[in-house]
Design a protein around this motif. Structure first.
Motif, short mmCIF file in Angstrom:
data_model
loop_
_atom_site.label_atom_id
_atom_site.label_comp_id
_atom_site.label_asym_id
_atom_site.label_seq_id
_atom_site.Cartn_x
_atom_site.Cartn_y
_atom_site.Cartn_z
N ILE A 68 -7.77 -4.76 10.15
CA ILE A 68 -7.82 -5.06 9.11
C ILE A 68 -9.11 -4.53 8.07
CG2 ILE A 68 -7.13 -5.63 6.80
CD1 ILE A 68 -4.17 -6.79 8.20
N LEU A 69 -9.98 -5.71 8.51
CA LEU A 69 -10.87 -5.55 7.81
C LEU A 69 -11.85 -4.37 8.20
CD1 LEU A 69 -12.12 -9.55 8.02
CD2 LEU A 69 -11.61 -8.14 6.37
N GLU A 70 -12.25 -4.11 9.62
CA GLU A 70 -12.66 -2.75 10.03
C GLU A 70 -11.93 -1.57 9.55
OE1 GLU A 70 -13.10 -3.12 14.08
OE2 GLU A 70 -14.51 -4.86 14.25
N GLU A 71 -11.45 -0.94 9.20
CA GLU A 71 -10.64 -0.67 8.90
C GLU A 71 -10.08 -0.75 7.16
OE1 GLU A 71 -9.38 2.40 10.57
OE2 GLU A 71 -10.49 1.44 12.50
N HIS A 75 -12.14 2.84 4.94
CA HIS A 75 -11.68 3.62 4.32
C HIS A 75 -11.54 3.65 3.17
CE1 HIS A 75 -9.61 6.16 8.28
NE2 HIS A 75 -9.26 5.15 8.23
N GLY A 76 -12.01 1.94 2.65
CA GLY A 76 -12.30 1.70 1.02
C GLY A 76 -11.53 1.98 0.06
N GLN A 77 -10.02 0.77 1.28
CA GLN A 77 -9.54 0.20 0.97
C GLN A 77 -9.63 -1.34 0.97
OE1 GLN A 77 -6.28 1.05 -0.89
NE2 GLN A 77 -7.40 3.76 -0.73
N ASP A 78 -8.83 -2.20 -0.35
CA ASP A 78 -9.33 -3.83 0.04
C ASP A 78 -8.03 -4.23 0.77
OD1 ASP A 78 -7.97 -5.88 -0.96
OD2 ASP A 78 -8.10 -5.89 -2.81
N ARG A 139 -4.94 5.26 5.40
CA ARG A 139 -4.44 6.73 5.25
C ARG A 139 -3.15 7.41 4.51
NH1 ARG A 139 -7.16 11.02 8.04
NH2 ARG A 139 -6.42 11.73 6.70
N VAL A 140 -2.32 6.87 4.30
CA VAL A 140 -1.01 6.96 4.29
C VAL A 140 -1.16 6.14 2.94
CG1 VAL A 140 1.34 6.40 4.11
CG2 VAL A 140 0.57 7.07 6.11
#
Length: 158
Positions: A68-71, A75-78, A139-140
């Protein structure tokens, strides 16, 4: 016609429930205290603790938290938002989880997303793989947030 209306009402109620759970999870997340940096670094321990608090085994929670942290960063998400979505969609963190409509993996990604060439080239095609599923799920989420002009409530309804 009656069954379609009944299904739509059921889906609407389920979506409203999911939004309330996600909103509650995000607002009750143990966020680090704000310092000078307005975007504090989320740690592996914080995300792992979030899942352990809701019953996930520590080792599995740590595996998922790392992804979760890496992705999320990629992708710039919280990461807390991503964690909250996973805690609603797949609270047991089971790779093999599949909904009655075919959504699969940690973030319950629908199978039609695996036919999107750009998605597959960036994330892979096995949504049951932790990294692929989280990448696709993020991404979704980004796609739906863009469709809803940045509204989190509306983006989560998609």
């Amino acid at each position: 016609m009656r069954s379609i209306v009944k299904d739509l009402v059921t889906l609407t109620i389920a979506a409203m429930w999911a939004i309330s759970v996600l909103t509650s999870a995000v607002s009750h997340a143990d966020l680090p205290p704000m310092k000078e940096d307005p975007t504090p670094r989320v740690t592996l321990e914080q995300v792992s603790a979030f899942f352990v608090k809701y019953g996930a085994p520590l080792e599995r929670a740590a595996e998922v938290a790392k992804v979760i942290l890496e992705e999320s960063e990629k992708h710039g998400q919280d990461p807390f938002l991503v964690s909250a979505i996973i805690s609603v969609e797949n609270p047991d963190l089971k790779r093999s989880a599949e909904s009655h409509v075919g959504a699969a993996g940690l973030m319950q990604v629908m199978p039609f997303w695996t036919r999107d060439e750009r998605m597959v080239s960036e994330c892979g095609d096995n949504v049951r793989d932790d990294r692929t599923g989280v990448c696709m799920g993020i991404r979704v989420l980004a796609f739906h947030l863009k469709q809803s002009k940045g509204s989190l409530d509306k983006g989560l309804l998609y």
